[in-house]
Scaffold this motif. Sequence first.
Motif, PDB file in Angstrom:
ATOM      1  N   ARG A   1       0.837  -1.207   0.000  1.00  0.00           N
ATOM      2  CA  ARG A   1       0.000   0.000   0.000  1.00  0.00           C
ATOM      3  C   ARG A   1       0.867   1.251   0.000  1.00  0.00           C
ATOM      4  N   GLU A   2       1.893   1.278   0.829  1.00  0.00           N
ATOM      5  CA  GLU A   2       2.782   2.445   0.861  1.00  0.00           C
ATOM      6  C   GLU A   2       3.481   2.654  -0.482  1.00  0.00           C
ATOM      7  N   ARG A   3       3.940   1.556  -1.091  1.00  0.00           N
ATOM      8  CA  ARG A   3       4.626   1.645  -2.364  1.00  0.00           C
ATOM      9  C   ARG A   3       3.693   2.233  -3.430  1.00  0.00           C
ATOM     10  N   ARG A   4       2.458   1.738  -3.458  1.00  0.00           N
ATOM     11  CA  ARG A   4       1.493   2.234  -4.442  1.00  0.00           C
ATOM     12  C   ARG A   4       1.239   3.727  -4.231  1.00  0.00           C
ATOM     13  N   GLU A   5       1.109   4.138  -2.985  1.00  0.00           N
ATOM     14  CA  GLU A   5       0.861   5.556  -2.690  1.00  0.00           C
ATOM     15  C   GLU A   5       2.053   6.412  -3.107  1.00  0.00           C
ATOM     16  N   MET A   6       3.262   5.901  -2.911  1.00  0.00           N
ATOM     17  CA  MET A   6       4.459   6.652  -3.302  1.00  0.00           C
ATOM     18  C   MET A   6       4.540   6.792  -4.818  1.00  0.00           C
ATOM     19  N   TYR A   7       4.220   5.714  -5.537  1.00  0.00           N
ATOM     20  CA  TYR A   7       4.191   5.802  -7.000  1.00  0.00           C
ATOM     21  C   TYR A   7       3.108   6.764  -7.476  1.00  0.00           C
ATOM     22  N   GLU A   8       1.954   6.725  -6.832  1.00  0.00           N
ATOM     23  CA  GLU A   8       0.864   7.627  -7.227  1.00  0.00           C
ATOM     24  C   GLU A   8       1.274   9.079  -7.054  1.00  0.00           C
ATOM     25  N   ARG A   9       1.918   9.394  -5.948  1.00  0.00           N
ATOM     26  CA  ARG A   9       2.362  10.776  -5.723  1.00  0.00           C
ATOM     27  C   ARG A   9       3.394  11.181  -6.769  1.00  0.00           C
ATOM     28  N   ALA A  10       4.312  10.259  -7.082  1.00  0.00           N
ATOM     29  CA  ALA A  10       5.335  10.568  -8.084  1.00  0.00           C
ATOM     30  C   ALA A  10       4.711  10.723  -9.463  1.00  0.00           C
ATOM     31  N   TRP A  11       3.708   9.916  -9.789  1.00  0.00           N
ATOM     32  CA  TRP A  11       3.004  10.016 -11.077  1.00  0.00           C
ATOM     33  C   TRP A  11       2.324  11.379 -11.193  1.00  0.00           C
ATOM     34  N   GLU A  12       1.722  11.828 -10.120  1.00  0.00           N
ATOM     35  CA  GLU A  12       1.048  13.129 -10.140  1.00  0.00           C
ATOM     36  C   GLU A  12       2.052  14.282 -10.190  1.00  0.00           C
ATOM     37  N   LYS A  13       3.201  14.112  -9.543  1.00  0.00           N
ATOM     38  CA  LYS A  13       4.251  15.135  -9.614  1.00  0.00           C
ATOM     39  C   LYS A  13       4.825  15.185 -11.015  1.00  0.00           C
ATOM     40  N   GLY A  14       5.027  14.002 -11.612  1.00  0.00           N
ATOM     41  CA  GLY A  14       5.449  13.907 -12.998  1.00  0.00           C
ATOM     42  C   GLY A  14       6.946  14.071 -13.197  1.00  0.00           C
ATOM     43  N   GLY A  15       7.364  13.779 -14.419  1.00  0.00           N
ATOM     44  CA  GLY A  15       8.753  13.977 -14.812  1.00  0.00           C
ATOM     45  C   GLY A  15       9.672  12.858 -14.356  1.00  0.00           C
ATOM     46  N   LEU A  16      10.962  13.108 -14.499  1.00  0.00           N
ATOM     47  CA  LEU A  16      11.973  12.105 -14.186  1.00  0.00           C
ATOM     48  C   LEU A  16      12.097  11.828 -12.694  1.00  0.00           C
ATOM     49  N   ARG A  17      11.420  12.633 -11.877  1.00  0.00           N
ATOM     50  CA  ARG A  17      11.451  12.358 -10.442  1.00  0.00           C
ATOM     51  C   ARG A  17      10.819  11.002 -10.120  1.00  0.00           C
ATOM     52  N   PHE A  18      10.008  10.494 -11.052  1.00  0.00           N
ATOM     53  CA  PHE A  18       9.377   9.192 -10.808  1.00  0.00           C
ATOM     54  C   PHE A  18      10.433   8.122 -10.550  1.00  0.00           C
ATOM     55  N   ARG A  19      11.528   8.151 -11.290  1.00  0.00           N
ATOM     56  CA  ARG A  19      12.537   7.100 -11.137  1.00  0.00           C
ATOM     57  C   ARG A  19      13.359   7.283  -9.864  1.00  0.00           C
ATOM     58  N   ALA A  20      13.150   8.393  -9.157  1.00  0.00           N
ATOM     59  CA  ALA A  20      13.886   8.651  -7.921  1.00  0.00           C
ATOM     60  C   ALA A  20      13.094   8.238  -6.686  1.00  0.00           C
ATOM     61  N   VAL A  21      11.924   7.602  -6.874  1.00  0.00           N
ATOM     62  CA  VAL A  21      11.088   7.218  -5.725  1.00  0.00           C
ATOM     63  C   VAL A  21      11.806   6.205  -4.848  1.00  0.00           C
ATOM     64  N   PHE A  22      12.513   5.265  -5.498  1.00  0.00           N
ATOM     65  CA  PHE A  22      13.265   4.254  -4.751  1.00  0.00           C
ATOM     66  C   PHE A  22      14.691   4.188  -5.280  1.00  0.00           C
ATOM     67  N   HIS A  23      15.605   3.910  -4.387  1.00  0.00           N
ATOM     68  CA  HIS A  23      17.024   3.897  -4.711  1.00  0.00           C
ATOM     69  C   HIS A  23      17.411   2.739  -5.614  1.00  0.00           C
ATOM     70  N   ASP A  24      16.673   1.633  -5.514  1.00  0.00           N
ATOM     71  CA  ASP A  24      17.142   0.393  -6.123  1.00  0.00           C
ATOM     72  C   ASP A  24      16.368  -0.014  -7.377  1.00  0.00           C
ATOM     73  N   LEU A  25      15.714   0.935  -8.044  1.00  0.00           N
ATOM     74  CA  LEU A  25      14.916   0.566  -9.206  1.00  0.00           C
ATOM     75  C   LEU A  25      15.765   0.022 -10.351  1.00  0.00           C
ATOM     76  N   LEU A  26      17.029   0.431 -10.438  1.00  0.00           N
ATOM     77  CA  LEU A  26      17.898  -0.110 -11.479  1.00  0.00           C
ATOM     78  C   LEU A  26      18.944  -1.080 -10.923  1.00  0.00           C
ATOM     79  N   LEU A  27      18.754  -1.474  -9.680  1.00  0.00           N
ATOM     80  CA  LEU A  27      19.674  -2.428  -9.068  1.00  0.00           C
ATOM     81  C   LEU A  27      19.002  -3.758  -8.765  1.00  0.00           C
ATOM     82  N   SER A  28      17.679  -3.755  -8.620  1.00  0.00           N
ATOM     83  CA  SER A  28      16.936  -4.952  -8.261  1.00  0.00           C
ATOM     84  C   SER A  28      15.806  -5.168  -9.251  1.00  0.00           C
TER      85      SER A  28
END
Length: 553
Positions: free
Chosen positions: A261-288
């Motif tokens: 639930r927390e992860r979904r809410e964090m993605y939703e906020r990043a989606w609404e903020k928009g832009g490349l900040r979306f990929r900065a929501v979590f540190h390990d998106l390109l590591l895991s």
Amino acid sequence: MTVTPIDLDAIVIGAGFAGLYQLHRLRDDLDLDVKVLEMGDGVGGTWYWNRYPGARCDSESHGYAYFFSRELHEAWQWSERYPGHAEIREYLNFVADRLDLKKDIRFGRKVTGCRWDGSRWVVTIDGGEVYRAPWLITAVGCLSSANVPEIPGLDSFQGQWVHTGQWPHEGVDFTGKKVGQIGTGSTGIQAAPVIAETAGDLTVFQRTANYSVPARNGPWDAEYAQWVREHYDEIKAMVHSTPNAHPFRISPNKAMEVSDRERREMYERAWEKGGLRFRAVFHDLLLSKTSNNTAAEFIKSKIRQIVKNPETARMLSDIDHPYAAKRPPIDTNYFETFNRDNVALVDVRADPIAEITPTGMRLESGAEHELDVIVFATGFDAMTGPLLRLGIEGPEATLSDYWRQGPISYLGLAMPGFPNLFTVTGPGSPSVLANMPVPIEQHVDWITDAIAHARAKRIATIEAEEDAAQGWVDHVREAAFATLLPEAGHSWYWGANVPGKPRVFMPYAGGMVRYREVCDRAAHEGYAGFRLGQAGPAGVLDYAATAIDGPGV
């Protein structure tokens, strides 16, 4: 006819962000006699040529600028969160005029050859001019050599065809016309919504489905503009201390360390903020891969929600690579565009293009599409292409021959066998994996310091050592394979979009902060990894000591 060469202290090729700043540093700080050779008729570099509908930067404007001058920062105000191509050219003209740079730029000069004659670089221009100088700096950009695919029958097409990277300055009138767009990378994702507004019909030919996040572009208000003006030091410190050189931090959180639930809410906020900040929501998106799957499925679910036609939604969300393993686009109403009655999507991976006909396009299935205009949003011969087309000849080999198996460079700054030649954001540097003006400034400052050092010490030549270059190439590969980037092997990061191009991962994925440290250490250790004239070979850095603590993408 005898041509009298024009002798200079240094030659810079290209008048974009890199060429303008390099001219300023060499001319105004080192007092060298410098000329910039520019193929176009104005400043702008990549942005001089890229004028396609919807063309704009995907870096936020307050970070997409020079930071070497507080005065320039405070005197300029962007109008939007993401600047369009016209405003970027306006900004670069503003800088060029403030610094009185244009008097030393030679426009309309297409370089046809660069040859080392034993003590100088001899640069020839289409039309006959010849320039000579001991120092040559290429500032030709990473995305400036248009890639037009070799599709049979293109010469027979009776309509108009254009490439987004060579857009006619007078524009293209799509009103009421049948338009076919080939390509769904960052450029195609920007162009399609705008083309669809006036075209009679738009057919998008998609080979590779792509992720995209809303840009949420909008105008700056006076209060925000004033905040940016007053926080020069803070913004500069931010872009200099983040892996991608963007004006925002990457979260230290890991995707699987929070609840669903927390992860979904964090993605939703990043989606609404928009832009490349979306990929900065979590540190390990390109590591895991596990973490990346959560972001990938979130975006795919958004595509399926937005696009009304189930089959079109399926094709658009049938994405075969991890999120951000290819360049991650941002958009304004891209997926919404496929809800328009005049827009269709064709999957050319399932049914490839067989040929272009006089009246349109035929697929291998035999299906025919009548077209008045074809738009190639097929990207570039990235990173190496702009350099190879300069006809560079060292004392023992051409650059084309030296790079036959793929680019070899030391730090993305210099190549063995090519003395006194520096490349700004060349292959092997962070370049396209970062907010470009920041690595450009870092490169230009390093190159300027190296030339100043050589002149002060009476060093005739600086040339990368073969061992140092090969060690760096190996390290660039290791940095990429520490991430999920290799899982998108068909990316232009690998040169996979150009038939016959060697498959080598070209940009450095270790991040700008780490890269800056390596470059600074090389300089502080007497230009380790370089042969300095008669001073003897410098030492080679040990890259094993340069740990990678996170991706620079």
